[in-house]
Design an enzyme around this catalytic site. Structure first.
Site, PDB file in Angstrom:
ATOM      1  N   ARG A 285       1.058  -1.165  -0.031  1.00  0.00           N
ATOM      2  CA  ARG A 285       0.011  -0.038  -0.103  1.00  0.00           C
ATOM      3  C   ARG A 285       0.989   1.310   0.052  1.00  0.00           C
ATOM      4  O   ARG A 285       0.483   2.056  -0.559  1.00  0.00           O
ATOM      5  CB  ARG A 285      -0.904  -0.021   1.352  1.00  0.00           C
ATOM      6  CG  ARG A 285      -2.000   1.196   1.166  1.00  0.00           C
ATOM      7  CD  ARG A 285      -3.009   1.052   2.405  1.00  0.00           C
ATOM      8  NE  ARG A 285      -3.917   0.250   1.984  1.00  0.00           N
ATOM      9  CZ  ARG A 285      -4.149  -0.844   3.028  1.00  0.00           C
ATOM     10  NH1 ARG A 285      -3.379  -0.907   4.004  1.00  0.00           N
ATOM     11  NH2 ARG A 285      -5.314  -1.885   2.584  1.00  0.00           N
ATOM     12  N   ALA A 286       2.153   1.048   0.698  1.00  0.00           N
ATOM     13  CA  ALA A 286       2.826   2.340   0.677  1.00  0.00           C
ATOM     14  C   ALA A 286       3.281   2.807  -0.498  1.00  0.00           C
ATOM     15  O   ALA A 286       3.408   3.967  -1.060  1.00  0.00           O
ATOM     16  CB  ALA A 286       4.146   2.033   1.750  1.00  0.00           C
TER      17      ALA A 286
END
Length: 688
Positions: A285-286
């Site tokens: 997700r980062a």
């Protein structure tokens, strides 16, 4: 007051939010409105730093939107793929142009209020099943703002983040089946002193920024000057910033139009992946959020391709909160490491600034200061400091202090805890009605329906039971057909059994008998493990210590377990053991909390070896204090810190006097007590 001028505090009047010099908070808010798929912004900071004021000013600078006049779900009329439960709308349907909505979600909101539910009045009066939209529908194409998001029930935070990620909300309940678009900018603000978000929820926010009051006297004076000018003439003050507000609106609109055309090259994407891998963030997700933020930043800066400057700024906003390895790690980013990772790549540097806003890559809120707002930064408490001296371990003669108080008092020493472990689950006896959590059984807003009850009992209207109660009374009320005649005595509420959070108050012996490094380290590790458990179960925690001449409330009850862990690390050991003072101070703290919230059910954890060495009558006074504490009906656990071959068993005697559970410090670990917990009598069990 000039007509047509909004009287909210202007976004561009916030110190740090000028169009050409945005700080981290202002930039994060604008970037997530340019590209809502970033996933929203979490703003963390002490009170009085204008978090709420800045968010409320944001809505006014966003470009207006078009919607159908009769559409409660605000779909875009120019989007052929958009559909609304209120539709379909023909070509002749009336359109309106309106400002973007800022929808505020109260901390005490219910799931029905958020998602929407059956329109109760029309169901009862007309027998029609009709859906009443909730806050998610109202926030579509706007901003959904949650102040004190860390105090919001976890299941509601999950619901909001799921809707923000998917862009849709689905309702399947009470004979209603509705799905509608719910694309909004999610913004949460919080004061970390009042408790933290779970790491899983923290990760779901796209960007996170930390804000703090400025330390520069000139900036603080400017904040006060602007606030006083606004308070004396809101309209005139807003008018003086009208040009800056219009500039921001035009630039946001231009960036939105350009964001789809910004090039994210393979080299830039590889560099983003390298940065995320270099910081060892979990999951992907980062990487996704950093890429989206870098693209939005390039569009905001007027560039057609993502550069190192865009990636650097995106990483600063997207990665800090994803680097937390455990709940007690403060979020942050090593910018030196970031620069080294970026320096390893030959991605082209940005062109020279050619318009407003190009200079905002290096400013921070700490440097530029917070906004002027109704929150006064002057009331932020100064951080407490204390000087602790490290001393050698007490001598054997100091460690073998007599239980009656004849032994010498060792000098103060400070010992750190070791790696925490999973502790035994401690629970409060009975059935409570406190705030949602994960510790003790309680009547809750969510959970399994255990029955129904008359009005005034339970946690929510039980529609079926209410209609059943009313149906049997219709003949007596002269009704054989048509709408149901409903009276107050027909109302039934659902009784749901869930779990609540509790106040976990630690009362810790920090006297000389605890000063041996090995013993104090074991005690602090046990407490740290219980604090970690309290964090996961959404409890409030407090810390009382007793040593020397009396007892001290080291930490008043709070939801900030991080602060509790920091205070625990600072506790020294030394002096005599005023056990009575510690017990009485713990009782006073609990009684004050009960006055603040009568629903609060405390769990008192007393960590001691049971010795009372503060004078000849210390034992007698400690017994009297224990008798008093026992009358308060508090679920208590005595964690016995006594160790060594010679043991007096005083902590066990204290537990018996208190009617409490006795738990040796070595058995706080859940692994050590798996079999023992299963064999204990039901009324004394505090574990699961």
């Amino acid at each position: 007051m000039p007509q047509g001028i909004a009287t909210h505090f202007p976004f561009s009047a916030v110190v740090g939010c000028q169009p050409g010099a945005l700080d981290d908070m202002g930039l994060a808010l604008i970037l997530t409105t340019i590209a809502p798929e970033i996933g929203g912004v979490l703003v963390r900071g002490e009170k009085g730093t204008a978090k709420s004021t800045t968010v409320r000013g944001l809505a006014a600078i966003l470009p207006p939107i078009e919607a159908y006049a009769t559409d409660r779900f605000s779909i875009d009329p120019d989007d052929a793929t958009a559909s609304s439960p209120d539709g379909p709308f023909g070509p002749e349907a009336e359109r309106i142009t309106r400002a973007v909505r800022l929808v505020e979600l109260p901390v005490g909101a219910t799931e029905d209020r958020v998602l929407g539910s059956l329109h109760l009045e029309r169901a009862l009066a007309h027998g029609k099943v009709e859906y009443e939209p909730g806050l998610l529908a109202r926030a579509h194409r706007g901003i959904l703002y949650v102040d004190e998001v860390n105090l919001l029930n976890d299941h509601l935070v999950d619901l909001l983040l799921d809707a923000a990620a998917t862009g849709r909300a689905t309702v399947e309940r009470d004979s209603v089946s509705v799905e509608h678009a719910a694309r909004f900018v999610l913004i949460g603000t919080m004061n970390p002193e009042e408790g933290e978000l779970r790491p899983q929820l923290l990760d779901r926010f796209g960007l996170t920024v930390e804000v703090a009051a400025p330390r520069d006297p000139a900036l603080r004076a400017e904040v006060v000057r602007r606030r006083m000018a606004y308070d004396s003439a809101p309209g005139d003050f807003a008018a003086s910033y009208a040009v800056q507000e219009a500039d921001l609106t035009a630039r946001i609109e231009k960036a939105r139009a350009a964001v789809e055309g910004v090039e994210l090259s393979d080299a830039a994407l590889l560099l983003i992946a390298k940065v995320c891998a270099g910081f060892e963030v979990d999951g992907l997700r980062a990487d996704i959020v950093t890429a989206r933020t870098a693209v939005a930043h390039a569009a905001w800066a007027g560039r057609s391709a993502v550069t190192k400057a865009d990636i650097r700024r995106a990483a600063i906003l997207a990665l800090p909160h994803r680097r937390r390895r455990n709940p007690f790690d403060a979020p942050g980013l090593d910018e030196d490491l970031l620069d080294r990772l970026l320096a390893e790549d030959d991605l082209p540097e940005p062109p020279e600034p050619d318009g407003p806003g190009e200079a905002d890559d290096s400013t921070t809120r700490e440097d530029s200061g917070p906004s002027s707002s109704g929150e006064s930064s002057a009331d932020t408490p100064a951080s407490e400091s204390s000087e602790r001296s490290e001393t050698p371990d007490p001598t054997p003669s100091e460690r073998s202090e007599d239980p009656q108080g004849s032994g010498p008092a060792p000098t103060d020493s400070t010992v750190a805890a070791t790696q925490p472990y999973r502790p035994k689950l401690l629970r409060v006896d009975g059935l409570g009605e406190g705030a949602d959590g994960r510790r003790s059984r309680a009547i809750s807003r969510r959970g399994q329906v255990a029955g129904v009850a008359p009005q005034g009992v339970g946690t929510g209207l039980h529609m079926v039971a209410t209609l059943q109660a009313a149906a049997g009374a219709q003949p007596a009320r002269g009704r054989t057909d048509g709408p149901v005649i409903l009276r107050a005595e027909d109302l039934r509420r659902a009784v749901r059994i869930g779990q609540e959070a509790n106040l976990v108050l630690f009362c810790v012996d920090a006297s000389g008998s605890m000063a041996a490094r090995k013993r104090m380290s074991a005690v602090k590790t046990a407490i740290l493990s219980l604090l970690l458990d309290a964090y996961r179960r959404r409890d409030k925690v407090g810390l009382v210590t007793f040593r020397g001449a009396g007892a001290e409330v080291v930490l008043p009850p709070t939801r900030s377990v991080d602060v509790a862990a920091a205070r625990l690390d600072e506790i020294p050991a030394g002096g005599r053991t005023p056990l009575a003072a510690g017990l009485l101070e713990a009782a006073r703290v609990i009684q004050r909390e009960r006055l603040r919230d009568p629903r609060t059910r405390p769990l008192l954890v007393i960590v001691t070896d049971g010795r009372a060495t503060d004078g000849a009558d210390g034992v007698a006074r400690s017994q009297q204090a224990a008798d008093h504490l026992a009358t308060l009906g508090i679920t208590t656990v005595v964690v016995d810190s006594e160790s060594g071959p010679l043991r007096f068993g005083l902590a066990r005697q204290l537990a018996v006097r208190l009617g409490a559970e006795h738990l040796p410090v070595g058995e706080v670990s859940s692994t050590a007590l798996t079999e023992a917990a299963a064999m204990g009598p039901i009324q004394n069990m505090r574990s699961a």
